[in-house]
Design a protein around this motif. Structure first.
Motif, PDB file in Angstrom:
ATOM      1  N   GLY A 216      -3.191   4.000  -2.428  1.00 21.93           N
ATOM      2  CA  GLY A 216      -3.447   2.791  -2.953  1.00 21.93           C
ATOM      3  C   GLY A 216      -2.522   1.699  -3.457  1.00 21.93           C
ATOM      4  O   GLY A 216      -1.322   2.161  -3.039  1.00 21.93           O
ATOM      5  N   THR A 217      -2.661   0.874  -4.216  1.00 23.88           N
ATOM      6  CA  THR A 217      -1.565  -0.257  -5.047  1.00 23.88           C
ATOM      7  C   THR A 217      -1.343   0.094  -6.273  1.00 23.88           C
ATOM      8  O   THR A 217      -2.574   0.836  -6.906  1.00 23.88           O
TER       9      THR A 217
ATOM     10  N   LYS B 149       2.124   5.003   0.060  1.00 24.83           N
ATOM     11  CA  LYS B 149       1.687   6.541   0.643  1.00 24.83           C
ATOM     12  C   LYS B 149       2.672   7.567  -0.207  1.00 24.83           C
ATOM     13  O   LYS B 149       3.800   7.399  -0.404  1.00 24.83           O
TER      14      LYS B 149
ATOM     15  N   MET C  19       0.809  -1.374   0.003  1.00 26.41           N
ATOM     16  CA  MET C  19      -0.048   0.042   0.143  1.00 26.41           C
ATOM     17  C   MET C  19       1.144   1.269   0.014  1.00 26.41           C
ATOM     18  O   MET C  19       1.728   1.632   1.010  1.00 26.41           O
TER      19      MET C  19
ATOM     20  N   ASP D 204      -2.374   7.932   1.522  1.00 23.11           N
ATOM     21  CA  ASP D 204      -2.820   6.708   0.800  1.00 23.11           C
ATOM     22  C   ASP D 204      -3.010   6.874  -0.638  1.00 23.11           C
ATOM     23  O   ASP D 204      -3.805   7.610  -1.331  1.00 23.11           O
TER      24      ASP D 204
END
Length: 351
Positions: A302-303, A293, A291, A300
């Protein structure tokens, strides 16, 4: 590229050029990356130059100013004099140092010859004369000649020691210049030039030894959307992350490179397709497992995922055709939904 630009960039005019470059980039909505900034600084500093004309043409056609395009412009138009000058200067210094050492050795050789002649003369005198004064004179001459040779030998030893250290320093400098010329500045992986050279070498070695060779092309999925949403700095952060994962599995004899933009390449010498596929699956899984940052705000992100294509080289296949088949496998992964690894079909090669 005009030599006058280099002069301007080392004087008060550099600040004026920098402001003009940033203003022009903002006007045309060009991200101020390091490469773009250098391109536009040279563009506004030499508005009649080839680079400025090419940028004007690109802007007029509405073509997107992508990272790949910037890299191509930099390779074609930015001055390479700095790199060439470093190589030339180091080479000249190395040549002078070796010439100096050769001269010192030649001097020592002449001194040794002269000393030998002095000894021969002393031997002849000793056999011909038995008076004390003559013997004393001969001994004094030998002592003087011996001291002179000892002094010259010490000087030569010091000169050789100093030169050995200087040659080692120059060799390290040349090696560093070579590394800089073949390394991608953002990821520290090999750059496209180094990849092209290594692939040609690997193909020749595979043919000579009858060994297997596999090639993977890897691309970050939906990277443009990610870049547009979060900006180039965060995009660079993602590129560095993916590069670290690929580089971790690209240790020698494998060869990992940034192929361009968000695309990477991985060469597998003496490895079959099954091993390479397993490695690519490891890369794909590791990249998607984290994940991300945003470094500046801790938001965040995400991926992200990557897609890959693998080709196993056919005997005698050209490097160009080899890359095309790996590219074709990559696009098959993209068409099939991304975040996957595809294998090229083993069709007849157009050598």
């Amino acid at each position: 590229m005009s030599a006058g630009i280099e002069v301007k960039l080392r004087g008060p005019d550099a600040y004026i050029l920098a402001r003009k470059a940033l203003s022009a980039m903002e006007q045309h909505q060009i991200w101020p990356t390091a490469v773009n900034f250098e391109l536009w600084t040279h563009c506004v500093g030499d508005p009649d130059g080839e680079l400025a004309r090419e940028i004007t043409r690109i802007i007029s056609t509405g073509e997107a100013f992508t990272d790949n395009l910037s890299d191509e412009l930099a390779a074609a138009y930015l001055p390479k004099a700095r790199l060439n000058e470093q190589i030339r200067d180091a080479g000249d210094a190395l040549t002078k140092e070796l010439a100096s050492v050769s001269q010192a050795i030649e001097t020592a050789q002449k001194s040794s010859v002269a000393y030998g002649e002095t000894l021969a003369s002393a031997s002849k005198t000793l056999s011909e004369r038995d008076d004390a004064a003559g013997v004393k004179s001969m001994i004094d001459n030998l002592a003087t000649a011996t001291k002179r040779v000892q002094k010259e030998n010490k000087s030569l030893e010091k000169r050789l020691s100093d030169s050995t250290a200087e040659v080692a320093r120059l060799r390290e400098h040349l090696e560093q210049v070579r590394r800089d010329a073949t390394t991608d500045g953002l990821t520290n992986l090999a750059n496209r030039k180094a990849f092209d050279e290594e692939l040609e070498r690997a193909c020749a070695e595979a043919d000579a030894k009858g060994e297997s060779l596999a090639l993977a092309v890897i691309d970050i999925d939906h990277f443009k959307n990610f870049n547009d949403t979060w900006g180039h700095q965060t995009g660079d952060q993602v590129i560095r992350y993916v590069a670290s994962v690929i580089g971790g599995r690209g240790a020698p004899p494998r060869f990992a490179a940034r192929y361009g933009g968000e695309e990477f390449a991985l060469i597998f010498p003496r490895e079959g397709g099954d091993i390479a596929i397993a490695t690519l699956e490891e890369i794909r899984e590791e990249v998607s497992s984290r994940m991300l940052k945003r470094r500046s705000t801790d938001e965040d992100l995400g991926t992200i995922t990557v897609s890959a294509g693998l080709a196993e080289r056919l005997p005698g296949e050209s490097a160009h055709n080899f890359v095309e088949r790996a590219d074709g496998a990559l696009y098959a992964s993209k068409r099939s939904g991304r975040n996957r690894v595809s294998r090229a079909e083993r069709i007849a090669a157009a050598a």
